[in-house]
Design a protein around this motif. Structure first.
Motif, PDB file in Angstrom:
ATOM      1  N   LEU A 152       8.221 -11.749 -12.188  1.00 29.80           N
ATOM      2  CA  LEU A 152       7.569 -10.948 -11.140  1.00 29.80           C
ATOM      3  C   LEU A 152       8.631 -10.535 -10.123  1.00 29.80           C
ATOM      4  CD1 LEU A 152       4.383 -13.123 -10.397  1.00 29.80           C
ATOM      5  CD2 LEU A 152       4.798 -11.543 -12.285  1.00 29.80           C
ATOM      6  N   THR A 153       8.617  -9.266  -9.737  1.00 32.19           N
ATOM      7  CA  THR A 153       9.600  -8.816  -8.740  1.00 32.19           C
ATOM      8  C   THR A 153       8.899  -8.229  -7.525  1.00 32.19           C
ATOM      9  OG1 THR A 153       9.730  -6.623  -9.755  1.00 32.19           O
ATOM     10  CG2 THR A 153      11.401  -8.218 -10.433  1.00 32.19           C
ATOM     11  N   HIS A 154       9.613  -8.265  -6.402  1.00 28.84           N
ATOM     12  CA  HIS A 154       9.138  -7.578  -5.196  1.00 28.84           C
ATOM     13  C   HIS A 154       9.718  -6.162  -5.208  1.00 28.84           C
ATOM     14  CE1 HIS A 154       8.560  -6.581  -0.962  1.00 28.84           C
ATOM     15  NE2 HIS A 154       7.643  -7.524  -0.954  1.00 28.84           N
ATOM     16  N   PRO A 155       8.950  -5.150  -4.759  1.00 26.08           N
ATOM     17  CA  PRO A 155       9.459  -3.767  -4.822  1.00 26.08           C
ATOM     18  C   PRO A 155      10.618  -3.466  -3.871  1.00 26.08           C
ATOM     19  CG  PRO A 155       7.213  -3.829  -3.946  1.00 26.08           C
ATOM     20  CD  PRO A 155       7.541  -5.224  -4.357  1.00 26.08           C
TER      21      PRO A 155
ATOM     22  N   ALA B 218       8.855   6.326  -8.578  1.00 23.17           N
ATOM     23  CA  ALA B 218       8.679   6.204 -10.032  1.00 23.17           C
ATOM     24  C   ALA B 218       7.202   6.192 -10.422  1.00 23.17           C
ATOM     25  CB  ALA B 218       9.355   4.926 -10.523  1.00 23.17           C
ATOM     26  N   GLU B 219       6.328   6.000  -9.437  1.00 21.29           N
ATOM     27  CA  GLU B 219       4.891   5.880  -9.750  1.00 21.29           C
ATOM     28  C   GLU B 219       4.055   7.030  -9.228  1.00 21.29           C
ATOM     29  OE1 GLU B 219       3.557   2.246  -8.064  1.00 21.29           O
ATOM     30  OE2 GLU B 219       4.678   1.023  -9.481  1.00 21.29           O
ATOM     31  N   THR B 220       4.693   8.025  -8.636  1.00 20.59           N
ATOM     32  CA  THR B 220       3.913   9.108  -8.035  1.00 20.59           C
ATOM     33  C   THR B 220       4.595  10.454  -8.286  1.00 20.59           C
ATOM     34  OG1 THR B 220       2.974   9.945  -5.965  1.00 20.59           O
ATOM     35  CG2 THR B 220       5.071   8.810  -5.783  1.00 20.59           C
ATOM     36  N   ASP B 221       3.821  11.524  -8.177  1.00 15.90           N
ATOM     37  CA  ASP B 221       4.408  12.863  -8.310  1.00 15.90           C
ATOM     38  C   ASP B 221       4.937  13.377  -6.978  1.00 15.90           C
ATOM     39  OD1 ASP B 221       3.786  12.922 -10.973  1.00 15.90           O
ATOM     40  OD2 ASP B 221       1.790  13.821 -10.651  1.00 15.90           O
ATOM     41  N   VAL B 222       4.654  12.659  -5.898  1.00 15.98           N
ATOM     42  CA  VAL B 222       5.135  13.115  -4.588  1.00 15.98           C
ATOM     43  C   VAL B 222       6.658  12.918  -4.547  1.00 15.98           C
ATOM     44  CG1 VAL B 222       4.982  12.784  -2.083  1.00 15.98           C
ATOM     45  CG2 VAL B 222       2.942  12.432  -3.528  1.00 15.98           C
ATOM     46  N   GLU B 223       7.374  13.950  -4.086  1.00 16.59           N
ATOM     47  CA  GLU B 223       8.838  13.822  -3.970  1.00 16.59           C
ATOM     48  C   GLU B 223       9.166  12.967  -2.746  1.00 16.59           C
ATOM     49  OE1 GLU B 223      12.726  16.477  -2.854  1.00 16.59           O
ATOM     50  OE2 GLU B 223      10.880  17.561  -3.395  1.00 16.59           O
TER      51      GLU B 223
ATOM     52  N   ASN C  73       0.812  -1.224   0.000  1.00 24.11           N
ATOM     53  CA  ASN C  73       0.000   0.000   0.000  1.00 24.11           C
ATOM     54  C   ASN C  73       0.845   1.275   0.000  1.00 24.11           C
ATOM     55  OD1 ASN C  73       1.028   0.235   2.557  1.00 24.11           O
ATOM     56  ND2 ASN C  73      -0.868  -0.181   3.637  1.00 24.11           N
ATOM     57  N   ALA C  74       2.152   1.146  -0.278  1.00 23.36           N
ATOM     58  CA  ALA C  74       3.075   2.279  -0.098  1.00 23.36           C
ATOM     59  C   ALA C  74       2.654   3.511  -0.914  1.00 23.36           C
ATOM     60  CB  ALA C  74       4.491   1.858  -0.460  1.00 23.36           C
ATOM     61  N   LYS C  75       2.293   3.289  -2.182  1.00 23.74           N
ATOM     62  CA  LYS C  75       1.931   4.434  -3.033  1.00 23.74           C
ATOM     63  C   LYS C  75       0.665   5.116  -2.470  1.00 23.74           C
ATOM     64  CE  LYS C  75       0.736   5.492  -7.838  1.00 23.74           C
ATOM     65  NZ  LYS C  75      -0.621   5.350  -8.263  1.00 23.74           N
ATOM     66  N   GLN C  76      -0.343   4.323  -2.136  1.00 25.47           N
ATOM     67  CA  GLN C  76      -1.588   4.898  -1.604  1.00 25.47           C
ATOM     68  C   GLN C  76      -1.323   5.671  -0.313  1.00 25.47           C
ATOM     69  OE1 GLN C  76      -1.108   1.891  -2.852  1.00 25.47           O
ATOM     70  NE2 GLN C  76      -3.013   0.783  -3.214  1.00 25.47           N
ATOM     71  N   VAL C  77      -0.457   5.123   0.555  1.00 25.76           N
ATOM     72  CA  VAL C  77      -0.167   5.810   1.818  1.00 25.76           C
ATOM     73  C   VAL C  77       0.517   7.145   1.538  1.00 25.76           C
ATOM     74  CG1 VAL C  77       1.297   5.729   3.889  1.00 25.76           C
ATOM     75  CG2 VAL C  77      -0.109   3.743   3.276  1.00 25.76           C
ATOM     76  N   VAL C  78       1.523   7.129   0.664  1.00 23.39           N
ATOM     77  CA  VAL C  78       2.259   8.363   0.345  1.00 23.39           C
ATOM     78  C   VAL C  78       1.282   9.414  -0.204  1.00 23.39           C
ATOM     79  CG1 VAL C  78       3.901   9.320  -1.340  1.00 23.39           C
ATOM     80  CG2 VAL C  78       4.529   7.309   0.030  1.00 23.39           C
TER      81      VAL C  78
ATOM     82  N   LEU D 206      12.463   0.409  -2.186  1.00 18.59           N
ATOM     83  CA  LEU D 206      11.004   0.538  -2.178  1.00 18.59           C
ATOM     84  C   LEU D 206      10.626   2.005  -2.412  1.00 18.59           C
ATOM     85  CD1 LEU D 206       8.129  -0.658  -1.637  1.00 18.59           C
ATOM     86  CD2 LEU D 206       8.456   0.002   0.750  1.00 18.59           C
ATOM     87  N   ALA D 207      11.325   2.902  -1.707  1.00 18.44           N
ATOM     88  CA  ALA D 207      11.028   4.334  -1.837  1.00 18.44           C
ATOM     89  C   ALA D 207      11.232   4.798  -3.275  1.00 18.44           C
ATOM     90  CB  ALA D 207      11.910   5.134  -0.878  1.00 18.44           C
ATOM     91  N   LYS D 208      12.325   4.345  -3.908  1.00 23.66           N
ATOM     92  CA  LYS D 208      12.577   4.772  -5.297  1.00 23.66           C
ATOM     93  C   LYS D 208      11.567   4.139  -6.252  1.00 23.66           C
ATOM     94  CE  LYS D 208      17.303   6.250  -4.940  1.00 23.66           C
ATOM     95  NZ  LYS D 208      18.734   5.930  -5.015  1.00 23.66           N
ATOM     96  N   ASN D 209      11.160   2.917  -5.977  1.00 21.50           N
ATOM     97  CA  ASN D 209      10.143   2.276  -6.830  1.00 21.50           C
ATOM     98  C   ASN D 209       8.798   2.991  -6.702  1.00 21.50           C
ATOM     99  OD1 ASN D 209      11.702   0.261  -8.117  1.00 21.50           O
ATOM    100  ND2 ASN D 209      11.716  -0.940  -6.223  1.00 21.50           N
ATOM    101  N   VAL D 210       8.472   3.446  -5.504  1.00 24.01           N
ATOM    102  CA  VAL D 210       7.228   4.214  -5.325  1.00 24.01           C
ATOM    103  C   VAL D 210       7.380   5.579  -6.007  1.00 24.01           C
ATOM    104  CG1 VAL D 210       5.712   5.330  -3.636  1.00 24.01           C
ATOM    105  CG2 VAL D 210       6.585   3.032  -3.192  1.00 24.01           C
TER     106      VAL D 210
END
Ligand code: 13P
Ligand code: SF4
Length: 326
Positions: free
Chosen positions: A221-224, A184-189, A157-162, A178-182
């Motif tokens: 399949l990879t884990h983030p 890459a999917e969000t506009d939040v710095e 749920n990392a992206k949703q939480v951020v 994990l932080a860098k993978n998230v």
């Protein structure tokens, strides 16, 4: 092995026969039989993470899942005792969310390289350096680090939480990848910390390219928690539960799970028609949990998880805030 044990465990062997040889089964069956009896006597349930070995995952666990599912389920447990077949932070999270229960870890030394990578003092220094920036903390941390945080997250749920925080910038600790993978999917710095999972950090993009060359058509399949250049080579990346759901939904003929290798054994046991390639990176902490240790935990009621009440209150707030994010 006595006849009663053989007949009581026969149905369970059927669940793991594709990953455990008949000659290996007697070594497991008597502990399994004893654990099932002890669970009834102690009014206990076993929560097991997806990285537990098949004889635990398929034969004695009552609830299995990723960190997020185990946290949610721990909160709902009615039984008096929870045995957490997973690492220490998972047992601590269960205790935070269901404090009136006895939560046992079969091995107090089952840690996590991510949890070991950061202390509450480090979090205080980050707050000084980035005043007003909220701290999002991966559940793979101690209760004391969670207590120093604004909100927790899991890989599920990392992206949703951020994004739930409605801010432009967050500090995300302790898993850099994990932080860098998230990010890459969000506009939040996202401001990162240099913690790594000792299992997932070992994978390289070359590993994936080699697998694809050797097995054309294989689904990756990879884990983030893997480095971003590894995730970039994958067909799909997600939490252990998300990887499992992907296999169930898509039934790829051949798949490689770029993660801890018991996960492939557990899914393979339930999917005999799928060919799994198994890069065998074991998590030494997860592998500390064994059937004999689960049996001993239920016999002796050790080791119970205890958390300083002042820390527990703040840490619980960060975990509950995460669980409230849909
Ligand atoms: P999941 O939350 O995806 O199960 O991951 C937990 C973990 O420790 C992975 O290494
Ligand atoms: Fe920690 Fe990595 Fe083991 Fe998961 S696999 S418990 S992140 S060391």
């Amino acid at each position: 092995m006595d006849v009663g044990t053989i007949s009581r465990t026969a149905e369970l062997y059927g669940r793991v026969r594709d990953v455990i040889l008949p000659m290996e089964w007697p070594a497991y069956a008597s502990d399994i039989d004893a654990i099932l009896r002890l669970k009834r006597e102690r009014n206990a349930v076993i929560l097991a993470h997806n990285y537990q070995t098949p004889e635990i995952f398929h034969c004695v666990a009552d609830i299995v899942g990723d960190s997020l599912a185990l946290a949610r389920e721990a909160m709902r447990v009615d039984a008096s005792v929870i045995v957490l077949a997973g690492v220490h932070f998972m047992a601590e999270t269960a205790k935070l969310l269901n404090p009136s229960k006895t939560v046992l870890t079969p091995d107090l030394a089952a840690g996590c390289s991510l949890a070991d990578s950061i202390t509450p003092e480090d979090v205080a220094r980050l707050r000084q350096r980035y005043p007003g920036v909220p701290v999002v903390t991966y559940v793979n941390t101690s209760a004391a680090v969670k207590a120093a945080s604004d909100i927790c997250c899991t890989s599920g749920n990392a992206k949703q939480v951020v994004e739930s925080l409605g801010v432009e910038r967050v500090i995300m600790i302790p898993d850099e990848y994990l932080a860098k993978n998230v990010a890459a999917e969000t506009d939040v710095e996202i401001i990162t910390w240099a913690g790594h999972c000792e299992v997932h950090a070992q994978f390289t993009p070359e590993d994936i390219r080699e697998v694809r060359d050797a097995y054309p058509g294989v689904v990756v399949l990879t884990h983030p928690e893997c480095p971003p250049d590894v995730v970039a080579e994958a067909d799909f990346s997600g939490s252990t539960a998300a990887m499992s759901a992907y296999v169930d939904a898509n039934k790829p003929p051949r798949v490689v799970l770029v993660t801890e290798c018991s996960m492939s054994d557990n899914i393979a046991a339930a999917n005999p028609d799928i060919a799994f390639l198994r890069p065998c990176n074991l998590c030494p902490h997860m592998k500390r949990i064994t059937l004999p240790k689960i049996r001993a935990a239920l016999e002796t009621m050790r080791e119970p998880i205890t958390i300083d009440p002042a820390i527990a209150e703040k840490a619980r707030r960060a975990v509950e805030r995460m669980l409230a994010v849909k």
